[in-house]
Write an enzyme that holds these catalytic residues in place. Structure first.
Site, mmCIF file in Angstrom:
data_model
loop_
_atom_site.group_PDB
_atom_site.id
_atom_site.type_symbol
_atom_site.label_atom_id
_atom_site.label_comp_id
_atom_site.label_asym_id
_atom_site.label_seq_id
_atom_site.Cartn_x
_atom_site.Cartn_y
_atom_site.Cartn_z
ATOM 1 C CB CYS A 44 73.214 29.364 20.850
ATOM 2 S SG CYS A 44 71.726 28.529 21.406
ATOM 3 C CG HIS B 13 72.678 28.569 16.172
ATOM 4 N ND1 HIS B 13 73.848 28.008 16.610
ATOM 5 C CD2 HIS B 13 71.753 28.299 17.120
ATOM 6 C CE1 HIS B 13 73.650 27.402 17.767
ATOM 7 N NE2 HIS B 13 72.383 27.572 18.109
ATOM 8 C CD GLU C 19 76.353 29.184 14.250
ATOM 9 O OE1 GLU C 19 75.988 30.367 14.390
ATOM 10 O OE2 GLU C 19 75.974 28.256 14.991
#
Ligand SMILES: NC(=O)CC[C@H](N)C(=O)O
Length: 228
Positions: A71, A186, A188
């Site tokens: 991002c 994202h 993660e």
């Protein structure tokens, strides 16, 4: 990001500040996290271009070292020239936040299975990937369009595009051996069941394997954000 690298993937991980000028010795993977570094002033990721740590990251990438930009990290990678094109304001002019589906368009160190569909979260205001027709053609011909926004069944449609990105581009490869990976969603944030899904583990597990040192890869996560 550190939770996923260290806690989920078991990587030895060092967090360094943007004021450093060198990466820790033995760094295999540099992970540039999401957020609002320097407050997104000028453009998201623009001021990070002059952060002291950037030179070391560019040298690491140019010699084939792994670099993951998530991002805001993707925006930084385009601002420093490690990836072509730019991330601009979402077409809606609104902040986009929610889950999307993305399809693997090109196999590489972070995307092991072509046509696989992942569900990942997004949260961005400047996520619209844009580039010239020549750059878009080159990305397609060289197999560097890693992920594209799609429907749950993998169909790439305008309706599945959350920000108006050219060719529904959600992630790109760069570097001499596809070692640089910029991704707007994202992974993660969806790397363990408690977060609502585990598709986010795929790019992390894949790059560990690609690095040939499962569990031995040393990750460095530069805190490119100013401390408030
Ligand atoms: N989640 C993020 O990293 C956001 C990136 C950037 N601040 C944007 O809004 O587009």
């Amino acid at each position: 990001m550190v939770r996923t690298l260290r806690g989920v993937c078991g990587l030895s991980t060092t967090v360094i500040r943007h004021t450093e000028t060198e990466l820790p010795a033995g760094t295999d993977l540099v992970a540039i996290p999401g957020g609002f570094c320097y407050g997104d002033y000028l453009r998201a990721g623009a001021i990070a271009k002059v952060a002291p740590i950037i030179g070391a990251i560019v040298r690491h990438a140019n010699r084939g070292g792994y670099v993951l930009g998530v991002c805001n990290g993707f925006q930084i990678l385009t601002e420093v020239g490690l990836l072509p094109g730019a991330l601009t304001r979402n077409k809606s002019m609104q902040f986009a936040c929610g889950d999307v589906y993305v399809k693997v368009g090109a196999v590489g160190p972070y995307t092991p299975q072509v046509d696989a569909v992942w569900r990942l979260p997004i949260a961005h205001g400047e996520g619209r990937y844009q580039a010239t027709p020549a750059v878009l053609a080159e990305l397609e011909q060289s197999g560097r369009i890693a992920l594209q926004y799609c429907e749950k069944d993998g169909a790439i449609t305008e309706a599945s595009n959350p920000n108006g990105a050219d060719k529904n581009i959600a992630a790109l490869y760069g570097g001499p051996r596809k070692n640089v990976f910029g991704i707007m969603p994202h992974p993660e944030r969806m790397s363990e069941a408690i977060l609502g899904g585990i598709d986010g583990r795929i790019p992390f597990d894949a790059v560990i394997v690609a690095g040939g040192a499962a569990g031995g890869v040393h990750a460095t996560a530069p805190a490119a954000h100013t401390v408030g």
